[in-house]
Design a protein around this motif. Sequence first.
Motif, PDB file in Angstrom:
ATOM      1  N   HIS A   1      20.812   3.753 -12.123  1.00 43.22           N
ATOM      2  CA  HIS A   1      19.935   2.883 -11.331  1.00 43.22           C
ATOM      3  C   HIS A   1      19.073   3.724 -10.392  1.00 43.22           C
ATOM      4  CE1 HIS A   1      20.783   2.286  -6.971  1.00 43.22           C
ATOM      5  NE2 HIS A   1      19.825   1.391  -7.050  1.00 43.22           N
ATOM      6  N   GLY A   2      19.665   4.802  -9.819  1.00 41.18           N
ATOM      7  CA  GLY A   2      18.869   5.690  -8.975  1.00 41.18           C
ATOM      8  C   GLY A   2      17.781   6.406  -9.763  1.00 41.18           C
ATOM      9  N   VAL A   3      18.096   6.823 -10.989  1.00 37.35           N
ATOM     10  CA  VAL A   3      17.083   7.474 -11.843  1.00 37.35           C
ATOM     11  C   VAL A   3      15.935   6.513 -12.135  1.00 37.35           C
ATOM     12  CG1 VAL A   3      16.686   8.466 -14.123  1.00 37.35           C
ATOM     13  CG2 VAL A   3      18.749   9.070 -12.853  1.00 37.35           C
ATOM     14  N   LEU A   4      16.260   5.254 -12.435  1.00 39.68           N
ATOM     15  CA  LEU A   4      15.218   4.268 -12.728  1.00 39.68           C
ATOM     16  C   LEU A   4      14.335   4.014 -11.500  1.00 39.68           C
ATOM     17  CD1 LEU A   4      17.290   1.699 -14.842  1.00 39.68           C
ATOM     18  CD2 LEU A   4      15.603   3.357 -15.662  1.00 39.68           C
ATOM     19  N   VAL A   5      14.935   4.005 -10.313  1.00 39.69           N
ATOM     20  CA  VAL A   5      14.136   3.824  -9.094  1.00 39.69           C
ATOM     21  C   VAL A   5      13.165   4.985  -8.912  1.00 39.69           C
ATOM     22  CG1 VAL A   5      14.250   3.736  -6.572  1.00 39.69           C
ATOM     23  CG2 VAL A   5      15.832   2.374  -7.933  1.00 39.69           C
ATOM     24  N   VAL A   6      13.639   6.215  -9.149  1.00 39.27           N
ATOM     25  CA  VAL A   6      12.766   7.385  -9.029  1.00 39.27           C
ATOM     26  C   VAL A   6      11.620   7.303 -10.037  1.00 39.27           C
ATOM     27  CG1 VAL A   6      12.662   9.884  -9.284  1.00 39.27           C
ATOM     28  CG2 VAL A   6      14.602   8.838  -8.099  1.00 39.27           C
ATOM     29  N   ILE A   7      11.913   6.919 -11.268  1.00 38.47           N
ATOM     30  CA  ILE A   7      10.863   6.799 -12.286  1.00 38.47           C
ATOM     31  C   ILE A   7       9.845   5.738 -11.874  1.00 38.47           C
ATOM     32  CG2 ILE A   7      10.417   6.101 -14.670  1.00 38.47           C
ATOM     33  CD1 ILE A   7      13.116   7.314 -15.421  1.00 38.47           C
ATOM     34  N   ALA A   8      10.334   4.609 -11.370  1.00 37.55           N
ATOM     35  CA  ALA A   8       9.415   3.555 -10.932  1.00 37.55           C
ATOM     36  C   ALA A   8       8.543   4.014  -9.766  1.00 37.55           C
ATOM     37  CB  ALA A   8      10.215   2.314 -10.542  1.00 37.55           C
ATOM     38  N   ALA A   9       9.129   4.756  -8.824  1.00 31.94           N
ATOM     39  CA  ALA A   9       8.366   5.224  -7.668  1.00 31.94           C
ATOM     40  C   ALA A   9       7.268   6.197  -8.078  1.00 31.94           C
ATOM     41  CB  ALA A   9       9.308   5.885  -6.665  1.00 31.94           C
ATOM     42  N   LEU A  10       7.473   6.925  -9.182  1.00 30.47           N
ATOM     43  CA  LEU A  10       6.485   7.908  -9.613  1.00 30.47           C
ATOM     44  C   LEU A  10       5.472   7.342 -10.601  1.00 30.47           C
ATOM     45  CD1 LEU A  10       8.834  11.002 -10.105  1.00 30.47           C
ATOM     46  CD2 LEU A  10       7.334  10.495  -8.159  1.00 30.47           C
ATOM     47  N   LEU A  11       5.876   6.402 -11.440  1.00 36.54           N
ATOM     48  CA  LEU A  11       5.019   5.966 -12.550  1.00 36.54           C
ATOM     49  C   LEU A  11       4.525   4.522 -12.430  1.00 36.54           C
ATOM     50  CD1 LEU A  11       7.020   7.516 -15.546  1.00 36.54           C
ATOM     51  CD2 LEU A  11       5.155   8.534 -14.208  1.00 36.54           C
ATOM     52  N   MET A  12       5.124   3.731 -11.543  1.00 36.20           N
ATOM     53  CA  MET A  12       4.755   2.314 -11.473  1.00 36.20           C
ATOM     54  C   MET A  12       4.003   1.972 -10.200  1.00 36.20           C
ATOM     55  SD  MET A  12       8.279   0.592 -12.949  1.00 36.20           S
ATOM     56  CE  MET A  12       7.667  -1.057 -12.571  1.00 36.20           C
ATOM     57  N   VAL A  13       3.377   2.942  -9.565  1.00 37.94           N
ATOM     58  CA  VAL A  13       2.663   2.698  -8.310  1.00 37.94           C
ATOM     59  C   VAL A  13       1.573   1.640  -8.468  1.00 37.94           C
ATOM     60  CG1 VAL A  13       1.207   3.731  -6.540  1.00 37.94           C
ATOM     61  CG2 VAL A  13       3.235   4.950  -7.358  1.00 37.94           C
ATOM     62  N   PRO A  14       0.730   1.668  -9.532  1.00 40.00           N
ATOM     63  CA  PRO A  14      -0.312   0.628  -9.665  1.00 40.00           C
ATOM     64  C   PRO A  14       0.260  -0.785  -9.730  1.00 40.00           C
ATOM     65  CG  PRO A  14      -0.775   2.466 -11.129  1.00 40.00           C
ATOM     66  CD  PRO A  14       0.596   2.693 -10.586  1.00 40.00           C
ATOM     67  N   LEU A  15       1.408  -0.958 -10.390  1.00 39.89           N
ATOM     68  CA  LEU A  15       2.010  -2.281 -10.464  1.00 39.89           C
ATOM     69  C   LEU A  15       2.613  -2.698  -9.118  1.00 39.89           C
ATOM     70  CD1 LEU A  15       3.845  -2.221 -13.934  1.00 39.89           C
ATOM     71  CD2 LEU A  15       1.777  -3.478 -13.313  1.00 39.89           C
TER      72      LEU A  15
ATOM     73  N   ASP B   1       0.864  -1.184   0.000  1.00 40.64           N
ATOM     74  CA  ASP B   1       0.000   0.000   0.000  1.00 40.64           C
ATOM     75  C   ASP B   1       0.899   1.232   0.000  1.00 40.64           C
ATOM     76  OD1 ASP B   1      -2.029   1.823   0.183  1.00 40.64           O
ATOM     77  OD2 ASP B   1      -2.393   1.510   2.331  1.00 40.64           O
ATOM     78  N   LEU B   2       0.969   1.898  -1.139  1.00 42.66           N
ATOM     79  CA  LEU B   2       1.792   3.106  -1.266  1.00 42.66           C
ATOM     80  C   LEU B   2       0.879   4.324  -1.202  1.00 42.66           C
ATOM     81  CD1 LEU B   2       4.236   2.065  -4.130  1.00 42.66           C
ATOM     82  CD2 LEU B   2       4.755   2.282  -1.712  1.00 42.66           C
ATOM     83  N   PRO B   3       0.870   5.020  -0.073  1.00 47.42           N
ATOM     84  CA  PRO B   3       0.024   6.222   0.027  1.00 47.42           C
ATOM     85  C   PRO B   3       0.483   7.284  -0.971  1.00 47.42           C
ATOM     86  CG  PRO B   3       0.836   5.505   2.183  1.00 47.42           C
ATOM     87  CD  PRO B   3       1.600   4.750   1.159  1.00 47.42           C
ATOM     88  N   SER B   4      -0.312   8.269  -1.138  1.00 48.08           N
ATOM     89  CA  SER B   4       0.016   9.357  -2.056  1.00 48.08           C
ATOM     90  C   SER B   4       1.286  10.069  -1.576  1.00 48.08           C
ATOM     91  CB  SER B   4      -1.146  10.347  -2.128  1.00 48.08           C
ATOM     92  OG  SER B   4      -0.761  11.495  -2.844  1.00 48.08           O
ATOM     93  N   TRP B   5       2.102  10.483  -2.547  1.00 52.21           N
ATOM     94  CA  TRP B   5       3.324  11.186  -2.195  1.00 52.21           C
ATOM     95  C   TRP B   5       3.030  12.511  -1.498  1.00 52.21           C
ATOM     96  CZ3 TRP B   5       7.955   9.131  -2.020  1.00 52.21           C
ATOM     97  CH2 TRP B   5       8.236   8.011  -2.807  1.00 52.21           C
ATOM     98  N   SER B   6       1.826  13.018  -1.689  1.00 47.35           N
ATOM     99  CA  SER B   6       1.482  14.287  -1.034  1.00 47.35           C
ATOM    100  C   SER B   6       1.384  14.136   0.472  1.00 47.35           C
ATOM    101  CB  SER B   6       0.164  14.825  -1.599  1.00 47.35           C
ATOM    102  OG  SER B   6      -0.882  13.888  -1.372  1.00 47.35           O
ATOM    103  N   SER B   7       1.123  12.925   0.930  1.00 45.76           N
ATOM    104  CA  SER B   7       1.022  12.679   2.376  1.00 45.76           C
ATOM    105  C   SER B   7       2.282  12.015   2.932  1.00 45.76           C
ATOM    106  CB  SER B   7      -0.187  11.774   2.670  1.00 45.76           C
ATOM    107  OG  SER B   7      -0.059  10.535   1.999  1.00 45.76           O
ATOM    108  N   HIS B   8       3.348  11.981   2.134  1.00 42.82           N
ATOM    109  CA  HIS B   8       4.582  11.345   2.584  1.00 42.82           C
ATOM    110  C   HIS B   8       5.212  12.138   3.728  1.00 42.82           C
ATOM    111  CE1 HIS B   8       8.276   9.084   2.457  1.00 42.82           C
ATOM    112  NE2 HIS B   8       8.980  10.174   2.212  1.00 42.82           N
TER     113      HIS B   8
END
Length: 805
Positions: free
Chosen positions: A348-362, A241-248
């Motif tokens: 690898h850090g860039v790919l992690v950031v992209i995944a954290a922002l765009l791959m939340v549903p997966l 369960d990844l809450p919205s980044w706005s509430s991080h």
Amino acid sequence: MSACAPTRATDPSRPQPDHQPHSPPPNPRRRFHVVGADLSAAVAVFLIALPLSLGIALATGAPLQAGLVAAGVGGLVAGRIGGCPLQVSGPAAGLTVVTADLIHRYGWRTTCAVTVLAGLAQLGLGCLRVARTALAVSPAIVHGMLAGIGVTIAVAQLHIVLGGTPQSSVLANLRALPAQLANLHPVAVTVSLLTLTLLLLWPRIPGRTGRLLRRIPAALVAVAGATAAASLSGFAVPKVDLPSWSSHALAGLPEGPALGLTAAVLTTTLVCSVQSLLGAVAVDKLVAARPGLTARVGRADLDRELLGQGAANIVSGTLGGLPVAGVAVRSSANVNAGAVSRNSTMLHGVLVVIAALLMVPLLELIPLASLAALVMAVGIQMVSLHHIRTVTRHREVLVYAVTTLGVVVFGVLEGVTLGIAVAVAVAMHRLARTRITHEEKEGVHHVHVRGQLTFLAVPRLSRALHLVPQGAPAVVELDGSFMDHAAYESLQDWQNTHTAQGGSAEVTGRRTGIRPLTEPTLLNEEHGESSVGCRCRPWTPWRNHQCEHPQSAPDTDPLGAPGGPTEPSGPSGPDGPRGPSGRSGHQLARGISAFQRNTAPLVRSELARLAREGQRPSQLFLTCADSRLVTSMITSSGPGDLFVVRNVGNLVPLPGDESGDDSVAAAIEYAVDVLQVRSITVCGHSGCGAMQALLDAEPGGARTPLKRWLRHGLPSLERMADKSRSWARLAGRAPADAVEQLCLTNVVQQLEHLRAHESVGRALRDGALELHGMYFHVGEAQAYLLTGTGGDEVFDHVEAAERSA
């Protein structure tokens, strides 16, 4: 053909450099240039880091986004600033217990503040340049700390694997385990078992298909497979369960007792720093194993690495991420995937950031039980049987066990403190424990001192020395590396008194030629010769054949080289048993005697282990029979490391009934098929007599055994004469003469002969074997490794690798 770069005619129209000759050119404008190897390595590391980051965050009880934040910051910040370009940083399993305890005691926002303060402390330590000091911590303490953390992780995650919730401590988890086993959740157990099965079996898929599939990380396959199975079957199982980044949640002001927060900062700093620095040293070793990469990457700057880790922890804590440290699994994957610069870590850090922002549903489809099973497997692997065997062999198992139990029962800082205390106590015990024995053999009194000779042992030393009768010959053997002033004076006084009363007293040490006293001249009464110790330097104990006595004129051997001391004829002296009166026989006897006295006690336990377990060498080393090539010296290897085949000219005959040679072929087959060596090295050398004989050979004449053997080198001679082939060459200079050119060409040709052997070809196709070419220049004591392939065979020197080792 010259090994130097091709010369160019001077072009007056070309702009001239604006710097002085032989001075470094001005620094070019730096650009972020990504090569394909870095990109593929970054993808491989990203696929490993993504599930592990989520699993470690789950194990600590932190928000799951915190693991992704730490992975992204570790790759970008530590990757850019750190002093070890190929080390990958991020949330580490070794920090799980520390972080979980902080969250339980102080809450998440204060834990982030502790991470920031720990980063500031790391910056301070880096500025003070004390990074090397961290490496002084006993490996037994480090391995014990990691093992304790691994046990804690595994026991806690076992509850989630079984469908429950972990407790706050290891002991509480163990007490709650029977109730948890009685109340299993079948769905969670099924998902966990599927994850563990894929994790264990994926790297063991055989054949060519398995070799291709193993390029996909097992961790990713395990989590993806369990996720797909849970989704397709419709299992009702808790998921990510990844809450919205706005509430991080970000870092807040630390709240809690000052003493407790200080201890938390120190613990986080210690664990992060030690794990990162040890990881950097391990990456250096991996880099050194890849020829040509060391000169490009360079040796890790540990102080800069500490600064990079500190900056990463400051940023990660500020952004609400987990503590950051160098991670061994991801770093080794980065090096093995072919990374050549720090760009792979940053990508690898860039790919992690992209995944954290765009791959939340997966990511939200991943079952928590699958992540828990993955982290539990990581925790179990942290209890390394190899480390246990190592500390047992070095008699430090008590330090390891106390540290492990201390971390499990009390916590990381307390366990490490206990381990340090036990390590100091063991060191003091060894320093104070000295065994002194006295015995008489054939009229000679031997006093043997085993251990360090300090003032604590002076009374026992005096008692043993006074057992030697007046006027008797005596030998005092010091089997230790330290003697303080009190012991020195006591031994010297006894020696002076004993010799004044008509006796003889010889003091010997562990190293031939290293005398603890002031080199008194001791007279051998039987032969009337001086028995002052060997003049060999301590870093050349293998030069026993060149030892000289001051009062003995050196002989001259048939080649005109100085030899050893003049030996009396007839019965041998105290250096060895009775034997042939020739000088060579005495040299052999002295060498064997020196081995039994000085070396055998040091290697006996290791050789006993090899005798029990059998040989397991990792390399077949095929080189010339030339007496100047000491394979163990130029490869820094020891018993059991190399399977060595030596012959005249380091030749590998082609297989076949007529042209083949059963001796060499049998050694190759045995090494590859039975011993399963991972590499074969063909090593040539300068001034090779076999290559000179090939060049000087004339057709006809008697077919002597030497000529029949050298026919296997004729393909090398033909290869060098073939104008359509480019010559093998040295990097940095041209071959000195035709003999050196043939030596280089012969190494390349024999590597081709190796590929023709069935066992070698099969192992090469399966990816289980590597072939290497090597050239050793005897006069320069310089090793060269074959780095070129195909039509560009270049032997490059390994001086840079030696500096970074």
